[in-house]
Design an enzyme around this catalytic site. Structure first.
Site, short mmCIF file in Angstrom:
data_model
loop_
_atom_site.label_atom_id
_atom_site.label_comp_id
_atom_site.label_asym_id
_atom_site.label_seq_id
_atom_site.Cartn_x
_atom_site.Cartn_y
_atom_site.Cartn_z
CD1 TRP A 103 -2.33 -2.40 2.18
CD2 TRP A 103 -2.80 -1.42 0.09
NE1 TRP A 103 -2.77 -3.71 1.65
CE2 TRP A 103 -3.17 -3.54 0.13
CE3 TRP A 103 -2.85 -1.56 -0.41
CZ2 TRP A 103 -4.07 -3.47 -0.34
CZ3 TRP A 103 -3.91 -1.97 -1.43
CH2 TRP A 103 -4.39 -2.93 -1.71
CG ASP A 174 -3.73 3.96 4.08
OD1 ASP A 174 -3.69 3.72 4.54
OD2 ASP A 174 -2.89 3.07 3.36
CE LYS A 198 -7.82 -3.45 5.27
NZ LYS A 198 -7.59 -4.26 4.48
#
Length: 363
Positions: A103, A174, A198
């Protein structure tokens, strides 16, 4: 009859049962209005109240100060990979990125469309199995901002703390896979973003916490929808927002408050993860892949002696009611994702299953 099994998926992930039950009613008749939450106008009074209550709950739980705006956006964290540099990085400027996995790499790739992306530290040399030490970070002389990924779902690593940054340089995080899993120190952060799927709710909602003065100083020659200030000025309702996802988020936040807030949730997350790591560390059959000082409390990644045994483990676990344990396709192995709503009993059940698997498959 309980027809639910243990869901170890990395996302979309387990949601709290009490929240799901309240959402069921909201889908049929939201707040006894006779209209389901999926059918209400996003500018109706009930939905305006939903926005207000959700933001207020977030501010209480995460202790978000008034100088931060709370934005409910769309496009997932992947859209923030380009929205951050689009707003904050000039073409002749440099942003510093801490590369700790896939990511991070995707965020770096997007930043290069808008300016220079300098990799200030990376753990790619050991397949992202650790978090770089502070002394290994080499910031550029005058970065526009510093960006890091707090938890790495694919490799099972997590920053224990916010990385130190040069004075006055904005820090962007992030936090998609560990958002609200522990107290959030916004005194050291300037922008935090996270996909909801999540720890917060369903896919389709993106949470952004951004310092108001940082958003105000951003570039203006941008499409309206891609400016943070647009969403601040319009209360996240410049266009039709993902109202259903917001409804789920509000119920998840209520559940979090009922559980005692972030300190209590952080302790339970620590205990759940420790149970799994303690077993893996003493096992001669399984092994954890992340370095002990860098291990994630959200995603426990581990391997067996062979890929054949790993495939068998995942299939047998599925039959035993333990779903979603296959590791990411790019790295293989197994991964137990144990976000906030994942029950401790599921971790105990997994350890018991691993013990039995070893007995059944050891030579």
């Amino acid at each position: 009859m309980n027809d639910r099994i243990y869901n170890f998926s990395a996302g979309p992930a387990t949601l709290p049962a009490p929240a799901l039950k309240r959402v069921q009613q909201a889908v049929w008749s939201y707040e006894d209005s006779g209209i389901g939450v999926l059918e209400h106008s996003h500018r109706s009074r009930p939905i305006s109240t939903l926005f207000e209550e959700t933001e207020a709950a977030l501010r209480r739980i995460a202790r978000i100060p008034d100088d931060f705006a709370v934005l409910f956006l769309q496009g997932g964290a992947s859209s923030q990979f380009f929205m951050v540099p689009m707003n904050l990085l000039q073409q002749d400027a440099t942003a510093d990125y801490l590369d700790t996995g896939s990511w991070s790499q995707k965020a770096i790739k997007e930043a290069k469309h808008f300016g220079t992306a300098h990799v200030a530290a990376s753990s790619t040399d050991k397949n992202y199995s650790y978090i770089p030490a502070p002394e290994a970070i080499r910031y550029s002389p005058n970065p526009a901002y510093i960006h890091y990924t707090s938890n790495n779902t694919i490799f099972g690593t997590e920053w224990a703390d916010v990385p130190a940054a040069p004075e006055g340089v904005p820090v962007i995080c992030d936090a998609s896979s560990d958002i609200l899993s522990r107290p959030l120190d916004l005194s050291r952060l300037d922008l935090v973003y996270a996909g909801a799927q999540k720890n917060l709710g369903p896919a389709g909602l993106t949470l952004v916490l951004v310092r108001r003065d940082l958003a105000a100083s951003a570039k203006r020659e941008l499409p309206t929808m891609l400016q943070y200030r647009t969403h601040i000025e319009h209360g996240s309702r410049y266009n039709t927002p993902p109202v259903f996802a917001l409804c789920v988020l509000r119920e998840v936040l209520r559940w979090m408050e009922d559980r005692g807030g972030l300190a209590a949730i952080a302790e339970q997350n620590r205990t759940k993860a420790q149970l799994l790591y303690d077993y893996l560390d003493q096992s001669r059959f399984f092994r954890a892949t992340a370095r002990p000082d860098s291990r994630s409390r959200m995603n426990v990644c581990f391997r067996a002696p062979s890929e054949t045994l790993e495939s068998r483990f995942v299939k047998e676990a599925e039959r035993a009611g333990l779903s979603g344990l296959k590791g990411h396709r790019s790295v293989g192995g197994m991964r137990a994702s144990i976000y906030n709503a994942f029950p401790p009993a599921g971790c105990e059940r997994l350890v018991a299953f691993m013990r039995q698997f070893v007995r059944d498959h050891s030579n």
